[in-house]
Design a protein around this motif. Structure first.
Motif, PDB file in Angstrom:
ATOM      1  N   CYS A  24     -12.320  -2.269   6.678  1.00 56.88           N
ATOM      2  CA  CYS A  24     -12.571  -1.413   5.534  1.00 56.88           C
ATOM      3  C   CYS A  24     -11.455  -0.395   5.498  1.00 56.88           C
ATOM      4  CB  CYS A  24     -13.928  -0.756   5.608  1.00 56.88           C
ATOM      5  SG  CYS A  24     -14.374  -0.265   7.244  1.00 56.88           S
ATOM      6  N   CYS A  25     -11.329   0.294   4.397  1.00 55.93           N
ATOM      7  CA  CYS A  25     -10.128   1.080   4.177  1.00 55.93           C
ATOM      8  C   CYS A  25     -10.366   2.556   4.411  1.00 55.93           C
ATOM      9  CB  CYS A  25      -9.643   0.882   2.742  1.00 55.93           C
ATOM     10  SG  CYS A  25      -9.472  -0.847   2.311  1.00 55.93           S
ATOM     11  N   ALA A  28     -12.122   4.549   1.706  1.00 53.73           N
ATOM     12  CA  ALA A  28     -13.062   3.702   0.990  1.00 53.73           C
ATOM     13  C   ALA A  28     -14.473   4.249   1.028  1.00 53.73           C
ATOM     14  CB  ALA A  28     -13.051   2.300   1.591  1.00 53.73           C
ATOM     15  N   ASP A 122      -5.983   5.750   1.614  1.00 48.13           N
ATOM     16  CA  ASP A 122      -5.958   5.688   0.148  1.00 48.13           C
ATOM     17  C   ASP A 122      -6.435   6.999  -0.474  1.00 48.13           C
ATOM     18  OD1 ASP A 122      -5.007   3.141   0.179  1.00 48.13           O
ATOM     19  OD2 ASP A 122      -6.963   2.181  -0.036  1.00 48.13           O
ATOM     20  N   SER A 166      -5.797  -0.328   1.419  1.00 49.54           N
ATOM     21  CA  SER A 166      -6.287  -1.568   0.812  1.00 49.54           C
ATOM     22  C   SER A 166      -5.245  -2.275  -0.051  1.00 49.54           C
ATOM     23  CB  SER A 166      -7.515  -1.286  -0.049  1.00 49.54           C
ATOM     24  OG  SER A 166      -7.158  -0.486  -1.168  1.00 49.54           O
ATOM     25  N   ASP A 170      -9.461   0.583  -6.950  1.00 50.69           N
ATOM     26  CA  ASP A 170     -10.894   0.282  -6.852  1.00 50.69           C
ATOM     27  C   ASP A 170     -11.732   1.350  -7.555  1.00 50.69           C
ATOM     28  OD1 ASP A 170     -10.127  -1.856  -5.236  1.00 50.69           O
ATOM     29  OD2 ASP A 170     -10.328  -0.673  -3.398  1.00 50.69           O
ATOM     30  N   THR A 196     -14.543  -3.228  -4.950  1.00 50.88           N
ATOM     31  CA  THR A 196     -13.243  -3.477  -4.339  1.00 50.88           C
ATOM     32  C   THR A 196     -12.557  -4.682  -4.979  1.00 50.88           C
ATOM     33  OG1 THR A 196     -13.986  -2.577  -2.223  1.00 50.88           O
ATOM     34  CG2 THR A 196     -12.050  -3.984  -2.185  1.00 50.88           C
ATOM     35  N   GLY A 199      -6.470  -6.771  -2.777  1.00 52.24           N
ATOM     36  CA  GLY A 199      -5.382  -5.870  -2.444  1.00 52.24           C
ATOM     37  C   GLY A 199      -4.185  -6.587  -1.853  1.00 52.24           C
ATOM     38  N   TYR A 205     -11.315  -6.577   0.792  1.00 55.17           N
ATOM     39  CA  TYR A 205     -11.780  -5.785   1.920  1.00 55.17           C
ATOM     40  C   TYR A 205     -13.181  -5.223   1.750  1.00 55.17           C
ATOM     41  CZ  TYR A 205      -7.086  -6.232   3.740  1.00 55.17           C
ATOM     42  OH  TYR A 205      -5.902  -6.752   4.230  1.00 55.17           O
TER      43      TYR A 205
END
Length: 319
Positions: A24-25, A28, A122, A166, A170, A196, A199, A205
């Motif tokens: 996961c980012c 996120a 991000d 990512s 999103d 999501t 990417g 992701y």
């Protein structure tokens, strides 16, 4: 003064959600462990109010079995993640009393036995609209976007499933509510979903959904002090604004399975539930929240290490 009532809803969409061994980012996330801890029941800032904030969060990961990890490394050439450290910088501004805009940017440090890695996550931008207010009950709507400013996997452990950036744009939506009783008791919560898109290298992701409910109680508040100036009828009013709040609640987090190189990783995705306890101390326009999160639900897909405790400390300044 009224303008110094600091809204301390945690920086939504601001911190990494790389628990255990799933991907996961950084950035996120949609709500976190220390939200709604100012006890004022407000979901948006006042008009022209500016808030700057910095949150530091440590996340431990419990390795189930060294034998399992060694077998997994040999098979998948992955690097087991042991802990995560995130520093998130954020800013919020009240366009009107009903509309607040915010942005936040995390920097992530990842620790493994094979080495450490770090990088920019991000960027999150989000708007909040207070749609309903009556009798100290508020409902707000949120919309936002995660921007691909984070770094791609690489450096010391390119094959780990942990993702810092990512590489995708999103969108996300959310619903918030609050209810305040008297001046010292508040119940607040939110539910948020991030969709999501594909990417880096067309990888997916995982969609993310979170739920957060917090009950807070203000133990002490001293708003002003009166000093005698020259006689019994003239006083000088000095603002002090000391506030001490304690809070507790539940935080839930769902992550979809990831897909890399056209294949779904069956050992990814989860639902995690945390018990949150914490405190917040305010002095004038400064605030210092502290949150401890204890995992109580660990519903993992496949073989993954369990999420451990989370500790979050913040420094917030209101203008």
């Amino acid at each position: 003064m009224k303008k110094y009532k600091i809204l301390l809803i945690t920086i939504l969409f601001s911190v990494t959600y790389a628990n255990s061994q799933c991907a996961c980012c950084a950035g996120a996330a949609t709500g976190s462990s220390g939200s709604f801890n100012n006890n004022n029941g407000l979901l948006t800032l006042e008009k022209r109010q500016l808030v700057l904030e910095d949150y530091v969060e440590y996340r431990n990961i419990n390795i189930k079995s060294q034998h399992i990890e060694e077998a997994r490394i040999e098979e998948d050439e992955e690097t087991p993640l042991k802990s995560i450290f995130v520093n998130s910088l954020g800013v919020r501004y009240g366009i009107t009393d009903k509309i607040t805009i915010a942005a936040s940017l995390p920097y992530v440090f990842l620790h493994t036995d094979s080495g450490n890695d770090n990088g920019l996550g991000d960027l999150m931008v989000i708007g909040t609209f207070n749609a309903y207010s009556k009798n100290n009950f508020n409902i707000a709507l949120q919309g936002g976007l995660e921007l691909p400013t984070g770094i791609q996997k690489g450096s010391n452990f390119d094959n780990t499933t942990v993702v810092v950036g990512s590489g995708s744009f999103d969108p996300m939506v959310g619903l918030l509510f609050s209810k305040r009783w008297e001046n010292n008791i508040a119940l607040q919560g939110n539910g948020t979903f991030k969709y999501t898109t594909n990417g880096f290298k067309g990888n997916y992701y995982g969609n993310i959904s979170v739920q957060n409910v917090t009950f807070s109680y203000r133990i002490k508040e001293i708003k002003k002090k009166a000093d005698l100036i020259s006689n019994d009828t003239q006083y000088k009013i000095i603002e002090t604004n000391y506030r001490w709040t304690v809070f507790g609640g539940y935080y839930g987090e769902w992550l979809d399975k990831i897909r890399e190189d056209g294949s779904v990783d069956e050992d990814s995705g989860y639902y995690l539930g945390f018990l949150n306890i914490g405190t917040n101390f305010n002095y004038d326009s400064w605030s210092f929240p502290l949150t401890l999160s204890l995992p109580i639900i660990q519903d993992m897909n496949g073989e993954q290490n369990d999420a451990g405790i989370r500790l979050r400390i913040g420094v917030v300044k209101s203008f």
